[in-house]
Structure formats: C-alpha cells, structure tokens
Scaffold this motif. Structure first.
Motif, short mmCIF file in Angstrom:
data_model
loop_
_atom_site.label_atom_id
_atom_site.label_comp_id
_atom_site.label_asym_id
_atom_site.label_seq_id
_atom_site.Cartn_x
_atom_site.Cartn_y
_atom_site.Cartn_z
N LYS A 154 0.84 -1.20 0.00
CA LYS A 154 0.00 0.00 0.00
C LYS A 154 0.87 1.25 0.00
CE LYS A 154 -3.88 2.20 2.36
NZ LYS A 154 -4.87 2.11 3.46
N TYR A 155 1.96 1.19 0.74
CA TYR A 155 2.94 2.29 0.80
C TYR A 155 3.50 2.57 -0.59
CZ TYR A 155 7.75 4.05 1.59
OH TYR A 155 8.95 4.74 1.54
N ILE A 156 3.85 1.54 -1.32
CA ILE A 156 4.39 1.69 -2.68
C ILE A 156 3.32 2.23 -3.62
CG2 ILE A 156 5.31 0.45 -4.68
CD1 ILE A 156 6.67 -1.47 -2.71
N ASP A 157 2.13 1.61 -3.56
CA ASP A 157 1.03 2.02 -4.44
C ASP A 157 0.58 3.45 -4.17
OD1 ASP A 157 1.11 -0.51 -5.52
OD2 ASP A 157 -0.57 -1.28 -4.32
N ASN A 158 0.81 3.92 -2.94
CA ASN A 158 0.40 5.26 -2.54
C ASN A 158 1.53 6.27 -2.72
OD1 ASN A 158 -1.79 6.86 -1.51
ND2 ASN A 158 -0.70 7.01 0.44
N SER A 159 2.39 6.01 -3.72
CA SER A 159 3.52 6.90 -4.03
C SER A 159 4.50 7.02 -2.87
CB SER A 159 3.03 8.29 -4.46
OG SER A 159 2.37 8.22 -5.70
N TYR A 160 4.75 5.87 -2.20
CA TYR A 160 5.75 5.77 -1.14
C TYR A 160 5.40 6.63 0.07
CZ TYR A 160 8.04 3.88 -5.26
OH TYR A 160 8.31 3.17 -6.39
N LYS A 161 4.12 6.63 0.42
CA LYS A 161 3.64 7.37 1.58
C LYS A 161 2.52 6.59 2.26
CE LYS A 161 2.65 11.00 -0.92
NZ LYS A 161 3.36 10.80 -2.17
N LEU A 162 2.32 6.87 3.56
CA LEU A 162 1.19 6.34 4.30
C LEU A 162 0.57 7.47 5.10
CD1 LEU A 162 2.62 2.99 5.76
CD2 LEU A 162 0.84 3.19 4.01
N ALA A 163 -0.73 7.41 5.31
CA ALA A 163 -1.40 8.39 6.16
C ALA A 163 -0.91 8.20 7.60
CB ALA A 163 -2.91 8.20 6.08
N PRO A 164 -0.74 9.28 8.34
CA PRO A 164 -0.22 9.20 9.72
C PRO A 164 -0.96 8.20 10.60
CG PRO A 164 -0.33 11.47 9.03
CD PRO A 164 -1.01 10.67 7.95
N GLU A 165 -2.29 8.15 10.46
CA GLU A 165 -3.09 7.28 11.33
C GLU A 165 -2.88 5.79 11.06
OE1 GLU A 165 -5.72 8.75 7.93
OE2 GLU A 165 -4.28 9.62 9.35
N GLU A 166 -2.29 5.43 9.92
CA GLU A 166 -2.05 4.01 9.64
C GLU A 166 -0.57 3.68 9.52
OE1 GLU A 166 -3.76 2.78 5.94
OE2 GLU A 166 -3.01 4.54 4.85
N ASP A 167 0.28 4.64 9.85
CA ASP A 167 1.72 4.42 9.73
C ASP A 167 2.28 3.97 11.08
OD1 ASP A 167 4.44 4.48 9.22
OD2 ASP A 167 4.31 6.28 7.97
N PRO A 168 2.68 2.71 11.21
CA PRO A 168 3.17 2.19 12.49
C PRO A 168 4.58 2.66 12.84
CG PRO A 168 3.43 0.53 10.79
CD PRO A 168 2.69 1.68 10.15
N ARG A 169 5.21 3.38 11.94
CA ARG A 169 6.60 3.81 12.15
C ARG A 169 6.71 5.10 12.96
NH1 ARG A 169 8.28 4.47 6.10
NH2 ARG A 169 6.22 5.47 6.17
N LEU A 170 5.64 5.88 13.02
CA LEU A 170 5.71 7.20 13.65
C LEU A 170 5.77 7.14 15.17
CD1 LEU A 170 3.08 9.19 11.53
CD2 LEU A 170 5.57 9.33 11.38
#
Length: 212
Positions: A88-104
C-alpha cells in the motif's frame, strides 16, 4: 537558456541558498533541535534525534538527507514486515497516512504535519547537497517512476527542500502526476518560478496543506 537565467542558476541561486540556510539554521533548526531533544529525552525515546537517508542529487550523485527523526529506529523493518501495508505504501507513491503508519513516534505526526522535521535540511543546503528550491530528492525505488530520459532531466538540477511538486499538493499528489510536476521545474527553472514557489511555500506551511 538565456545568459541572465544561466547566471541566476549558477551563481545567484547558490548565494540565496546560503543566506536562507544560515537564517534557517539560526531561526528554525537550532530552536527546534533544543525542543525536540528535550521531548525525546523526557519521553525516553532511544536512538538519534536525527534521521538520515541516502537520496539522489545533482547528476545522480548520492548524499545523506537529514531530518528530525519522526519514526522509531527500526522503522523500515516494521514497514516491510507487513507485506500488505508495504505494498500500500508503494502504491500510494511511497507514503502512508499518519493514522495508519506504524513507524511514527508519538510526536512524529506533529513534526511532519508542521514540517519541522525538514529543518535539518538547511544543513544539506548549506553544504551544497540541496538547494532551497528544486525537485524533491528521491529514493532509488522512486527512480523507476521515471524513464531513463526523464531521470537524466530530473537529476540535471539540484534537488530542493521545497519545489513545484510540494506547492502543488505534496503528499496529496501521486505518481505519475508528481513526475510531471518535478520535470516541469527541471525544464523551466528561473528566478520568477523560484519566487512564486517560495511565496506558495510560505502559504502551504502556514496552512499545513498537503503535509503528512
């Protein structure tokens, strides 16, 4: 390219970058470093306050981009361990929405939304790795979004902390439209375009549009 534009690109633009970088370090980077350092120590976060990552710069030369760390130390491993999310990260132009990003981290979303995480790039600008305005320095994986000829065009100018893509939507603009915006700047770089981008950048930062 006319003579005046050539002088601007090769000499005046660099002088402006140095002035902006020095002001940015004094007024933005140093104060935010102190605050974020204290918060990270109080919160007990491990690892460096800074995040560095290899990016492509002018003429395909690689350099380490510097940001305030908004993610946990093992962010990449966490992302890649979830294959569905990574795709999903790749398909979304190498980004994730903050609420679904477990890295933050807990304050990671805030410093990204306010663009504070970008302040250390004033050091990159002062060193000459980047310009204040230019195409966003990209990862190796992202180069695949461009043809060989487009890669050559994109990397023919110094990457920037802000640029035509950022003021046109940033995280809300995906590939392949992002390619068109980045290449537009590379082909049309000028003082007039840089002034326009600078003014729009101030507006975008103050209104927090497109940042996450």
């Amino acid at each position: 390219m006319n003579v005046l534009n050539n002088i601007y690109i090769n000499y005046v633009k660099r002088l402006i970058d140095i002035i902006i970088a020095l002001l940015g370090i004094l007024l933005g980077f140093i104060p935010s470093f102190i605050v974020i350092f204290i918060i990270y120590k109080v919160k007990g976060y491990s690892g460096s306050i800074f995040f560095t990552q290899e990016r492509f710069g002018l003429n395909r030369k690689t350099f380490k981009i510097i940001k305030f760390r908004s993610m946990v130390p093992n962010a990449e491993e966490i992302l890649k361990s979830d294959k569905k999310l990574y795709q999903k990260y790749i398909d979304n132009s190498y980004k994730l929405a903050p609420e679904e990003d477990p890295r933050l981290t807990n304050i990671g979303a805030f410093i990204r939304r306010t663009s504070i995480d970008e302040f250390p790039q004033f050091i990159n600008i002062l060193k000459g790795d980047m310009s204040f305005i230019g195409p966003r320095p990209i990862l190796e994986d992202e180069l695949s979004e461009y043809t060989a000829e487009e890669q050559k065009e994109l990397l023919s100018v110094k990457p920037g902390a802000t640029g035509w893509w950022q003021v046109s939507g940033r995280s809300e603009v995906y590939y392949p439209e992002r390619c068109e915006l980045e290449l537009y700047y590379a082909k049309n770089i000028s003082l007039a375009l840089d002034v326009k981008i600078m003014l729009l950048t101030v507006k975008k930062v103050l209104t927090r549009q497109g940042a996450h």
